[in-house]
Design an enzyme around this catalytic site. Sequence first.
Site, PDB file in Angstrom:
ATOM      1  N   SER A  14      -7.419   5.253  16.179  1.00 50.34           N
ATOM      2  CA  SER A  14      -8.361   6.511  17.094  1.00 50.34           C
ATOM      3  C   SER A  14      -9.364   7.588  16.214  1.00 50.34           C
ATOM      4  O   SER A  14     -10.440   7.956  16.667  1.00 50.34           O
ATOM      5  CB  SER A  14      -7.042   7.317  17.751  1.00 50.34           C
ATOM      6  OG  SER A  14      -5.785   7.407  16.846  1.00 50.34           O
ATOM      7  N   VAL A  64       4.354   4.620  17.258  1.00 56.13           N
ATOM      8  CA  VAL A  64       4.745   2.601  16.836  1.00 56.13           C
ATOM      9  C   VAL A  64       6.134   3.271  16.020  1.00 56.13           C
ATOM     10  O   VAL A  64       7.339   2.063  15.864  1.00 56.13           O
ATOM     11  CB  VAL A  64       3.737   2.241  15.396  1.00 56.13           C
ATOM     12  CG1 VAL A  64       2.294   2.484  16.190  1.00 56.13           C
ATOM     13  CG2 VAL A  64       3.627   3.534  14.542  1.00 56.13           C
ATOM     14  N   SER A 142      -1.620   1.570   0.877  1.00 55.32           N
ATOM     15  CA  SER A 142      -2.434   2.771  -0.079  1.00 55.32           C
ATOM     16  C   SER A 142      -1.482   2.296  -1.691  1.00 55.32           C
ATOM     17  O   SER A 142      -0.480   1.862  -2.023  1.00 55.32           O
ATOM     18  CB  SER A 142      -1.035   3.704   0.367  1.00 55.32           C
ATOM     19  OG  SER A 142      -1.836   5.321  -0.475  1.00 55.32           O
ATOM     20  N   TYR A 155       6.050   8.033   1.226  1.00 63.38           N
ATOM     21  CA  TYR A 155       5.421   7.286   1.761  1.00 63.38           C
ATOM     22  C   TYR A 155       5.309   6.767   0.760  1.00 63.38           C
ATOM     23  O   TYR A 155       4.757   5.301   1.018  1.00 63.38           O
ATOM     24  CB  TYR A 155       4.078   8.568   1.529  1.00 63.38           C
ATOM     25  CG  TYR A 155       2.425   7.990   2.098  1.00 63.38           C
ATOM     26  CD1 TYR A 155       1.956   8.112   3.308  1.00 63.38           C
ATOM     27  CD2 TYR A 155       1.859   7.539   1.448  1.00 63.38           C
ATOM     28  CE1 TYR A 155       1.008   7.320   4.055  1.00 63.38           C
ATOM     29  CE2 TYR A 155       0.134   7.004   1.226  1.00 63.38           C
ATOM     30  CZ  TYR A 155       0.807   7.341   2.455  1.00 63.38           C
ATOM     31  OH  TYR A 155      -0.944   7.024   3.017  1.00 63.38           O
ATOM     32  N   ALA A 157       8.141   5.241  -0.673  1.00 58.02           N
ATOM     33  CA  ALA A 157       8.346   3.921  -0.377  1.00 58.02           C
ATOM     34  C   ALA A 157       7.950   3.316   0.771  1.00 58.02           C
ATOM     35  O   ALA A 157       8.518   1.490   0.543  1.00 58.02           O
ATOM     36  CB  ALA A 157       9.841   4.790  -0.404  1.00 58.02           C
ATOM     37  N   ALA A 158       7.406   4.001   2.000  1.00 53.91           N
ATOM     38  CA  ALA A 158       6.926   2.722   2.697  1.00 53.91           C
ATOM     39  C   ALA A 158       6.120   1.631   2.582  1.00 53.91           C
ATOM     40  O   ALA A 158       6.013   0.523   3.181  1.00 53.91           O
ATOM     41  CB  ALA A 158       6.736   4.340   4.227  1.00 53.91           C
ATOM     42  N   LYS A 159       5.189   3.086   1.653  1.00 54.35           N
ATOM     43  CA  LYS A 159       3.743   1.969   1.493  1.00 54.35           C
ATOM     44  C   LYS A 159       4.434   0.517   0.700  1.00 54.35           C
ATOM     45  O   LYS A 159       3.537  -0.517   0.506  1.00 54.35           O
ATOM     46  CB  LYS A 159       2.895   2.508   0.779  1.00 54.35           C
ATOM     47  CG  LYS A 159       2.085   3.596   1.816  1.00 54.35           C
ATOM     48  CD  LYS A 159       1.496   3.078   3.306  1.00 54.35           C
ATOM     49  CE  LYS A 159       0.783   4.261   4.070  1.00 54.35           C
ATOM     50  NZ  LYS A 159       0.717   3.001   5.292  1.00 54.35           N
TER      51      LYS A 159
HETATM   52  P1  NDP Z   1      -5.644   9.801  10.014  1.00 52.10           P
HETATM   53  O1  NDP Z   1      -4.327  11.060   9.856  1.00 52.10           O
HETATM   54  O2  NDP Z   1      -7.074  10.255   9.647  1.00 52.10           O
HETATM   55  O3  NDP Z   1      -5.331   8.642  11.353  1.00 52.10           O
HETATM   56  C1  NDP Z   1      -3.913   8.478  11.829  1.00 52.10           C
HETATM   57  C2  NDP Z   1      -3.752   7.862  12.770  1.00 52.10           C
HETATM   58  O4  NDP Z   1      -2.702   6.588  13.029  1.00 52.10           O
HETATM   59  C3  NDP Z   1      -4.369   8.581  14.192  1.00 52.10           C
HETATM   60  O5  NDP Z   1      -5.194   7.551  14.712  1.00 52.10           O
HETATM   61  C4  NDP Z   1      -3.323   8.741  14.756  1.00 52.10           C
HETATM   62  O6  NDP Z   1      -2.709   8.215  16.115  1.00 52.10           O
HETATM   63  C5  NDP Z   1      -1.951   7.333  14.631  1.00 52.10           C
HETATM   64  N1  NDP Z   1      -0.818   7.815  13.769  1.00 52.10           N
HETATM   65  C6  NDP Z   1      -0.115   8.554  13.497  1.00 52.10           C
HETATM   66  N2  NDP Z   1       0.981   8.511  14.141  1.00 52.10           N
HETATM   67  C7  NDP Z   1       1.286   7.525  14.955  1.00 52.10           C
HETATM   68  C8  NDP Z   1       2.491   6.880  15.306  1.00 52.10           C
HETATM   69  N3  NDP Z   1       4.124   6.820  15.528  1.00 52.10           N
HETATM   70  N4  NDP Z   1       1.926   6.056  16.676  1.00 52.10           N
HETATM   71  C9  NDP Z   1      -0.022   5.828  16.602  1.00 52.10           C
HETATM   72  N5  NDP Z   1      -0.209   6.146  16.295  1.00 52.10           N
HETATM   73  C10 NDP Z   1      -0.197   6.679  14.654  1.00 52.10           C
HETATM   74  O7  NDP Z   1      -5.093   8.827   8.827  1.00 52.10           O
HETATM   75  P2  NDP Z   1      -6.012   8.146   7.486  1.00 52.10           P
HETATM   76  O8  NDP Z   1      -7.502   6.751   8.616  1.00 52.10           O
HETATM   77  O9  NDP Z   1      -6.131   8.154   6.626  1.00 52.10           O
HETATM   78  O10 NDP Z   1      -4.788   6.991   7.234  1.00 52.10           O
HETATM   79  C11 NDP Z   1      -5.090   5.444   8.142  1.00 52.10           C
HETATM   80  C12 NDP Z   1      -4.234   4.845   6.954  1.00 52.10           C
HETATM   81  O11 NDP Z   1      -4.710   4.272   6.194  1.00 52.10           O
HETATM   82  C13 NDP Z   1      -2.308   5.101   6.738  1.00 52.10           C
HETATM   83  O12 NDP Z   1      -1.811   3.998   7.398  1.00 52.10           O
HETATM   84  C14 NDP Z   1      -2.778   5.793   5.246  1.00 52.10           C
HETATM   85  O13 NDP Z   1      -1.589   5.720   5.464  1.00 52.10           O
HETATM   86  C15 NDP Z   1      -3.411   5.025   4.887  1.00 52.10           C
HETATM   87  N6  NDP Z   1      -4.024   5.432   3.404  1.00 52.10           N
HETATM   88  C16 NDP Z   1      -4.686   6.397   4.262  1.00 52.10           C
HETATM   89  C17 NDP Z   1      -5.556   6.829   2.719  1.00 52.10           C
HETATM   90  C18 NDP Z   1      -6.596   8.043   2.379  1.00 52.10           C
HETATM   91  O14 NDP Z   1      -7.417   8.741   1.676  1.00 52.10           O
HETATM   92  N7  NDP Z   1      -7.291   8.332   3.771  1.00 52.10           N
HETATM   93  C19 NDP Z   1      -5.202   6.317   1.783  1.00 52.10           C
HETATM   94  C20 NDP Z   1      -4.636   5.350   2.019  1.00 52.10           C
HETATM   95  C21 NDP Z   1      -4.266   4.417   2.688  1.00 52.10           C
HETATM   96  P3  NDP Z   1      -3.784  10.176  17.155  1.00 52.10           P
HETATM   97  O15 NDP Z   1      -5.297   9.753  16.845  1.00 52.10           O
HETATM   98  O16 NDP Z   1      -3.385   9.967  18.332  1.00 52.10           O
HETATM   99  O17 NDP Z   1      -2.891  11.560  15.881  1.00 52.10           O
END
Ligand code: NDP
Length: 248
Positions: A14, A64, A142, A155, A157-159
């Site tokens: 999203s 998820v 990450s 975070y 540990a998960a990654k």
């Molecule tokens: P955002 O916070 O911008 O978006 C998070 C997304 O995950 C949203 O679409 C949210 O849905 C969804 N989400 C969260 N929890 C759940 C759940 N339980 N079930 C289904 N969907 C869920 O995050 P980013 O775009 O920044 O990050 C995306 C990925 O990249 C993550 O895994 C993050 O750890 C990783 N990452 C990000 C970095 C960064 O600098 N931004 C760096 C390294 C890794 P909703 O819109 O409905 O809330």
Amino acid sequence: MSIAGKIAVVTGGSRGIGRAICLKLAAMGATVIVNYVGNQAAAEETAAAIRQQGGTAEVSRFNVADPAETEAALKKVQDDHGRIDILVNNAGITRDGLLMKMKDEQWDEVLNTNLKGAFTCIRAVSRVMMKQRWGRIINISSVIGFAGNAGQVNYAAAKAGMVGLTRSVAKELASRNITVNGVAPGYIVTDMTKDLPAEITEKIKAEIPLGTLGEADDVAAAVAYLAGEEARYVTGQFIHVNGGMFMG
Ligand code: NDP
């Protein structure tokens, strides 16, 4: 890099990085299932943007971290489309805090969403991908999972767990022509990072050889490569998209 006719599920599609991945895979010809958990408006916006660029998308709400809900939703995708070709485990959260003060709930929430959520999704799609003898699983880890970070033991540990998950599943599913890879982003401008204090952002920038934070599209480009036919001989690998801040 055509993936025309493929069915792609992107968890957390999203917003942020997930949205960029959805738009990219759709531009390459895939039908994209945009998952979200709470922000329906944002998910609908992603799907609308895909349709506007001539692509095909639908929205699917599931948490998820809830295995029953996730399995039911992914079964529905299979029933509706007859296949799932590409899974991008992108959904992720942070619940930061120093180790000494970290509550069990902070640990459990992050592990259940970021790591167990990916496991649940992979298990749910593996059977249909094995039957198809074609599949692409891409896990968004990450830089923190490789380098560690004070205040983020849950975070990190998960990654880091996603790395072992990726490599083990890659070995299990390789004989069925399913590749399993990951992308490890550095600091990317999204909702997750937008509230960092300016001085922290400046400190981070100083540690990045390329000198800037990344964009969601930088991550989507790596995912696009791994999803396409050109990456058919690549499995169990991670692409680091981090401006050089960690060279793994
Ligand atoms: P955002 O916070 O911008 O978006 C998070 C997304 O995950 C949203 O679409 C949210 O849905 C969804 N989400 C969260 N929890 C759940 C759940 N339980 N079930 C289904 N969907 C869920 O995050 P980013 O775009 O920044 O990050 C995306 C990925 O990249 C993550 O895994 C993050 O750890 C990783 N990452 C990000 C970095 C960064 O600098 N931004 C760096 C390294 C890794 P909703 O819109 O409905 O809330």
